[in-house]
Design a protein around this motif. Structure first.
Motif, PDB file in Angstrom:
ATOM      1  N   ASN A 108       0.846  -1.195   0.000  1.00 15.61           N
ATOM      2  CA  ASN A 108       0.000   0.000   0.000  1.00 15.61           C
ATOM      3  C   ASN A 108       0.879   1.242   0.000  1.00 15.61           C
ATOM      4  OD1 ASN A 108      -2.396  -1.669   0.310  1.00 15.61           O
ATOM      5  ND2 ASN A 108      -1.764  -1.915   2.435  1.00 15.61           N
ATOM      6  N   ALA A 109       1.507   1.514  -1.133  1.00 16.32           N
ATOM      7  CA  ALA A 109       2.439   2.625  -1.264  1.00 16.32           C
ATOM      8  C   ALA A 109       1.715   3.849  -1.812  1.00 16.32           C
ATOM      9  CB  ALA A 109       3.593   2.247  -2.181  1.00 16.32           C
ATOM     10  N   VAL A 110       1.953   4.986  -1.170  1.00 16.75           N
ATOM     11  CA  VAL A 110       1.366   6.258  -1.599  1.00 16.75           C
ATOM     12  C   VAL A 110       2.479   7.292  -1.686  1.00 16.75           C
ATOM     13  CG1 VAL A 110      -0.251   8.112  -1.044  1.00 16.75           C
ATOM     14  CG2 VAL A 110      -0.861   5.741  -0.537  1.00 16.75           C
ATOM     15  N   VAL A 111       2.574   7.948  -2.835  1.00 20.22           N
ATOM     16  CA  VAL A 111       3.537   9.031  -3.030  1.00 20.22           C
ATOM     17  C   VAL A 111       2.768  10.350  -3.026  1.00 20.22           C
ATOM     18  CG1 VAL A 111       5.236  10.059  -4.587  1.00 20.22           C
ATOM     19  CG2 VAL A 111       5.095   7.568  -4.359  1.00 20.22           C
ATOM     20  N   LEU A 112       3.241  11.309  -2.224  1.00 16.16           N
ATOM     21  CA  LEU A 112       2.682  12.659  -2.185  1.00 16.16           C
ATOM     22  C   LEU A 112       3.673  13.603  -2.841  1.00 16.16           C
ATOM     23  CD1 LEU A 112       1.505  12.709   1.548  1.00 16.16           C
ATOM     24  CD2 LEU A 112       0.150  12.061  -0.457  1.00 16.16           C
ATOM     25  N   SER A 113       3.190  14.490  -3.690  1.00 20.96           N
ATOM     26  CA  SER A 113       4.088  15.389  -4.399  1.00 20.96           C
ATOM     27  C   SER A 113       3.378  16.689  -4.725  1.00 20.96           C
ATOM     28  CB  SER A 113       4.628  14.719  -5.673  1.00 20.96           C
ATOM     29  OG  SER A 113       3.572  14.163  -6.443  1.00 20.96           O
ATOM     30  N   GLY A 114       4.083  17.589  -5.397  1.00 21.32           N
ATOM     31  CA  GLY A 114       3.516  18.899  -5.739  1.00 21.32           C
ATOM     32  C   GLY A 114       4.297  19.529  -6.866  1.00 21.32           C
ATOM     33  N   ASP A 115       4.596  20.830  -6.765  1.00 26.83           N
ATOM     34  CA  ASP A 115       5.500  21.568  -7.644  1.00 26.83           C
ATOM     35  C   ASP A 115       4.875  22.004  -8.971  1.00 26.83           C
ATOM     36  OD1 ASP A 115       8.207  22.528  -8.475  1.00 26.83           O
ATOM     37  OD2 ASP A 115       8.031  20.900  -9.921  1.00 26.83           O
ATOM     38  N   LEU A 116       3.921  21.268  -9.524  1.00 24.48           N
ATOM     39  CA  LEU A 116       3.466  21.514 -10.892  1.00 24.48           C
ATOM     40  C   LEU A 116       2.303  22.494 -11.000  1.00 24.48           C
ATOM     41  CD1 LEU A 116       3.666  17.924 -12.427  1.00 24.48           C
ATOM     42  CD2 LEU A 116       5.318  19.796 -12.612  1.00 24.48           C
ATOM     43  N   HIS A 117       1.744  22.947  -9.881  1.00 25.08           N
ATOM     44  CA  HIS A 117       0.635  23.918  -9.880  1.00 25.08           C
ATOM     45  C   HIS A 117      -0.611  23.349 -10.534  1.00 25.08           C
ATOM     46  CE1 HIS A 117       4.020  27.211 -10.079  1.00 25.08           C
ATOM     47  NE2 HIS A 117       4.174  26.349  -9.075  1.00 25.08           N
ATOM     48  N   ARG A 118      -0.755  22.056 -10.488  1.00 19.26           N
ATOM     49  CA  ARG A 118      -1.929  21.349 -10.982  1.00 19.26           C
ATOM     50  C   ARG A 118      -2.161  20.163 -10.073  1.00 19.26           C
ATOM     51  NH1 ARG A 118       1.974  22.806 -15.002  1.00 19.26           N
ATOM     52  NH2 ARG A 118       1.036  23.890 -16.770  1.00 19.26           N
ATOM     53  N   ALA A 119      -3.374  19.632 -10.069  1.00 17.40           N
ATOM     54  CA  ALA A 119      -3.673  18.432  -9.285  1.00 17.40           C
ATOM     55  C   ALA A 119      -3.707  17.223 -10.209  1.00 17.40           C
ATOM     56  CB  ALA A 119      -5.015  18.586  -8.574  1.00 17.40           C
ATOM     57  N   LEU A 120      -2.997  16.175  -9.811  1.00 14.18           N
ATOM     58  CA  LEU A 120      -2.977  14.939 -10.577  1.00 14.18           C
ATOM     59  C   LEU A 120      -3.115  13.755  -9.632  1.00 14.18           C
ATOM     60  CD1 LEU A 120      -0.915  17.038 -12.154  1.00 14.18           C
ATOM     61  CD2 LEU A 120      -0.382  15.020 -13.501  1.00 14.18           C
ATOM     62  N   ALA A 121      -3.747  12.709 -10.109  1.00 13.70           N
ATOM     63  CA  ALA A 121      -3.767  11.416  -9.419  1.00 13.70           C
ATOM     64  C   ALA A 121      -3.347  10.361 -10.429  1.00 13.70           C
ATOM     65  CB  ALA A 121      -5.158  11.110  -8.865  1.00 13.70           C
ATOM     66  N   LEU A 122      -2.343   9.579 -10.071  1.00 13.72           N
ATOM     67  CA  LEU A 122      -1.760   8.639 -11.010  1.00 13.72           C
ATOM     68  C   LEU A 122      -1.527   7.289 -10.353  1.00 13.72           C
ATOM     69  CD1 LEU A 122       0.299  11.503 -11.034  1.00 13.72           C
ATOM     70  CD2 LEU A 122       0.361  10.682 -13.388  1.00 13.72           C
ATOM     71  N   GLU A 123      -1.571   6.256 -11.163  1.00 13.08           N
ATOM     72  CA  GLU A 123      -1.189   4.927 -10.703  1.00 13.08           C
ATOM     73  C   GLU A 123       0.269   4.675 -11.061  1.00 13.08           C
ATOM     74  OE1 GLU A 123      -5.510   2.665 -10.864  1.00 13.08           O
ATOM     75  OE2 GLU A 123      -4.086   2.344 -12.523  1.00 13.08           O
ATOM     76  N   LEU A 124       0.981   4.023 -10.154  1.00 11.03           N
ATOM     77  CA  LEU A 124       2.391   3.714 -10.355  1.00 11.03           C
ATOM     78  C   LEU A 124       2.527   2.245 -10.752  1.00 11.03           C
ATOM     79  CD1 LEU A 124       3.765   5.470  -7.146  1.00 11.03           C
ATOM     80  CD2 LEU A 124       3.517   6.438  -9.446  1.00 11.03           C
ATOM     81  N   HIS A 125       3.321   1.998 -11.772  1.00 14.80           N
ATOM     82  CA  HIS A 125       3.469   0.636 -12.284  1.00 14.80           C
ATOM     83  C   HIS A 125       4.886   0.115 -12.073  1.00 14.80           C
ATOM     84  CE1 HIS A 125      -0.505   0.316 -14.233  1.00 14.80           C
ATOM     85  NE2 HIS A 125      -0.389   1.632 -14.339  1.00 14.80           N
ATOM     86  N   ARG A 126       4.985  -1.181 -11.968  1.00 18.47           N
ATOM     87  CA  ARG A 126       6.282  -1.816 -11.695  1.00 18.47           C
ATOM     88  C   ARG A 126       7.283  -1.463 -12.784  1.00 18.47           C
ATOM     89  NH1 ARG A 126       5.962  -7.961 -10.297  1.00 18.47           N
ATOM     90  NH2 ARG A 126       4.995  -6.959  -8.481  1.00 18.47           N
ATOM     91  N   ASP A 127       6.840  -1.463 -14.031  1.00 22.28           N
ATOM     92  CA  ASP A 127       7.704  -1.106 -15.154  1.00 22.28           C
ATOM     93  C   ASP A 127       7.091   0.113 -15.820  1.00 22.28           C
ATOM     94  OD1 ASP A 127       9.224  -0.824 -17.401  1.00 22.28           O
ATOM     95  OD2 ASP A 127       8.945  -2.878 -18.141  1.00 22.28           O
ATOM     96  N   TRP A 128       7.723   1.284 -15.653  1.00 21.98           N
ATOM     97  CA  TRP A 128       7.130   2.509 -16.184  1.00 21.98           C
ATOM     98  C   TRP A 128       7.092   2.523 -17.702  1.00 21.98           C
ATOM     99  CZ3 TRP A 128      10.215   5.658 -19.221  1.00 21.98           C
ATOM    100  CH2 TRP A 128      11.595   5.476 -19.127  1.00 21.98           C
ATOM    101  N   ARG A 129       7.869   1.651 -18.341  1.00 24.19           N
ATOM    102  CA  ARG A 129       7.849   1.565 -19.801  1.00 24.19           C
ATOM    103  C   ARG A 129       6.674   0.749 -20.306  1.00 24.19           C
ATOM    104  NH1 ARG A 129      12.465   0.989 -17.371  1.00 24.19           N
ATOM    105  NH2 ARG A 129      14.249   2.297 -17.851  1.00 24.19           N
TER     106      ARG A 129
END
Length: 540
Positions: free
Chosen positions: A420-441
């Motif tokens: 149950n991994a959750v990454v919190l981030s910012g910086d881009l001045h927009r709101a995004l919700a994304l799924e993270l995959h084992r192989d980003w390619r």
């Protein structure tokens, strides 16, 4: 087994400079040889408010800064040390005082105080106020962490940042104050280092401006005055007084898109590190952080962890001090092969090893990486100013500028069995919700976690200009489940079975939140949920 191998730059010159700064200029605590003198303030010395932060099961940090004239070089203070008292109570009216602590405010630290309180009960609210020179501060609310083995049923917090003064008013901070949360994670860009400007890059007037005597920040006085300006905002002060903050920093606390010992202007390291030392000193002086976060010249240990019982373990990361310089000259770039170099890093070897050990030794339901910049890959084609040549366009100031570093973190999560991994981030001045995959390619590879990127409090953003461009953005980013260009913050509610993220949007930031003419409102734009044991996002 996660292995670490990085390109090793030459550090001799930087090491010498750090030693000189740490020993002779910045980051030292006064010896206390000079006694505090009695004072009597003719005006409020607590103009910058109060704050709590970095909680522990038995306490927290309490912060204030004496500044009766906050925009002056010394905040309107003389050179003499001043005794400051803080009272801690278990009721909001401060009738039941449990503890009184005393500290000394020194000019060398801009008359700021950081009181590290210990010996309190875990998992409960406390209230506090400062006293100095016959004046009382506003009352603030702090909260201790639960005991490490406590079974916590709910955690409520906000993630927010990017609060350029000129960009607009801080109505989102007022809403956060009213939420009465367990804590706030501030991911960075607390200040912006830019000098006075009457208009934005398109020539439109800013909603509010600094005075003309605010230049681009380079000196310690510049940075101190900038923090004083930002912290004078009533809405931001209300948010700080409402609950503890876990603060980090990103680039604008020093200079836009800085990385390690360099800035985009290619300033020589021996010059940039002096600027970095000044900026980090001012950051420490204005943040509710512990003595462990006091700078040593241009260096500060900003990464640290917080455990919320068996419910969540949160690692605050630093993606600026130790990272590789941006590849291919920085920017939004198609096909930057340098970004895929195996020796590139965002965290540096020591921080990566610390994170791997923390993840492997953790057993909380939710494993949280609280950091600054976009972690997931993202194709920026379709946005204004981004040329579409047919190849994916990456922002190499994010983790897409060091793809091997992202792979190593994904491997850490897998090795630690962090389901149950959750990454919190910012910086881009927009709101995004994304799924993270084992192989980003490979978008079809298993989902291993999610990322919630918070929009800005006031800094301007941007979106694809047409419905067709917006649709193309989603096609090019199948792991993207939500996008918004509205200002605001993200409110998180965490329980053992679910993680719920509400993207909260503000009607307008062009006027103050509470005036005779208007009352700004905040509303939930979208709610997304993650079910424990089932990585992936559910939209509601």
């Amino acid at each position: 087994m996660v292995k670490f191998q990085f390109d090793q730059p030459e550090f001799d010159r930087r090491t010498l400079l750090r030693g000189a700064l740490g020993a002779g200029m910045i980051g030292l605590v006064p010896s206390g040889a000079e006694a505090a003198v009695p004072v009597s303030f003719r005006s409020d010395p607590f103009t910058l408010g109060v704050a709590s932060g970095d909680p522990a099961p038995d306490g927290f940090v309490l912060w204030t800064r004496l500044a009766p004239e906050p925009l002056k070089a010394r905040g309107g203070m003389s050179a003499q040390p001043v005794e400051v008292t803080v009272e801690i109570a278990d009721d909001a009216a401060m009738h039941r005082i449990l503890r009184t602590e005393r500290s000394i405010a020194y000019l060398e630290l801009a008359h700021s105080v950081h009181v590290e309180v210990e010996g309190l009960a875990p998992g409960r609210d406390y209230f506090y106020r400062f006293r100095a020179g016959g004046a009382d501060s506003p009352i603030g609310r702090a909260r201790t962490l639960p005991a490490p083995d406590a079974t916590l049923q709910q955690l409520r917090f906000a993630a927010a940042g990017c609060q350029r003064w000129e960009g607009g008013y801080y109505s989102a901070w007022r809403a956060i104050a009213e939420d009465q949360l367990d804590f706030v994670f501030h991911y960075g860009d607390y200040i912006y280092e830019y000098g006075f400007a009457a208009t934005d890059k398109n020539g439109a007037p800013w909603p509010r401006t600094m005075s003309k005597d605010f230049p681009t920040c380079y000196t310690l006085t510049d940075y101190r005055r900038r923090y004083a300006l930002y912290k004078s905002d009533a809405d931001l002060k209300a948010a700080h007084a409402s609950c503890p903050f876990l603060v980090s920093f990103d680039d604008h606390e020093i200079a836009n898109n800085w990385a390690s010992d360099s800035d985009p202007k290619q300033t020589p390291p021996e010059a940039f590190l002096v600027r970095r030392a000044m900026a980090l000193q001012a950051w420490y002086e204005h943040m509710p952080v512990r003595r462990a976060q006091r700078p040593r010249g241009p260096d500060v240990t900003a990464y640290r962890g917080f455990r919320f019982g068996t419910l969540a373990d949160l690692a605050v990361l630093d993606t600026r001090q130790y990272r590789s310089r941006q590849p291919c000259g920085d920017g939004f770039l198609p096909g930057c092969a340098e970004a895929d170099g195996p020796g590139r890093t965002m965290l540096g070897a020591a921080q990566e090893q610390w994170l791997a050990a923390r993840l492997k030794g953790g057993d909380a339901t939710w494993r949280v990486l609280a950091q600054q910049v976009l972690f997931a890959p993202f194709d920026w084609r379709g946005f204004p100013g981004i040329e579409d040549t047919g190849a994916p366009v990456a922002d190499v100031d994010t983790w897409s500028g060091a793809t091997a570093a992202r792979d190593r973190v994904i491997a850490m999560l897998r090795e630690a069995k962090a389901d149950n991994a959750v990454v919190l981030s910012g910086d881009l001045h927009r709101a995004l919700a994304l799924e993270l995959h084992r192989d980003w390619r490979d978008p079809a590879s298993p989902c291993v976690g999610v990322e919630f990127l918070s929009t800005s409090i006031s800094s301007p953003g941007g979106a694809p200009p047409t419905d067709a461009a917006l649709a193309a953005m989603h096609r090019n980013n199948p792991h993207l489940k939500f996008f918004s260009d509205q200002r605001g913050y993200t409110r998180h509610t965490v329980t053992p079975p679910n993680w719920q993220a509400e993207f909260r949007g503000i009607d307008s930031i062009s006027l103050p939140g509470q005036t005779v003419q208007t009352v700004q409102t905040v509303q939930t734009v979208r709610t997304l949920t993650v079910e424990a044991g089932r990585p992936g996002l559910i939209t509601r």
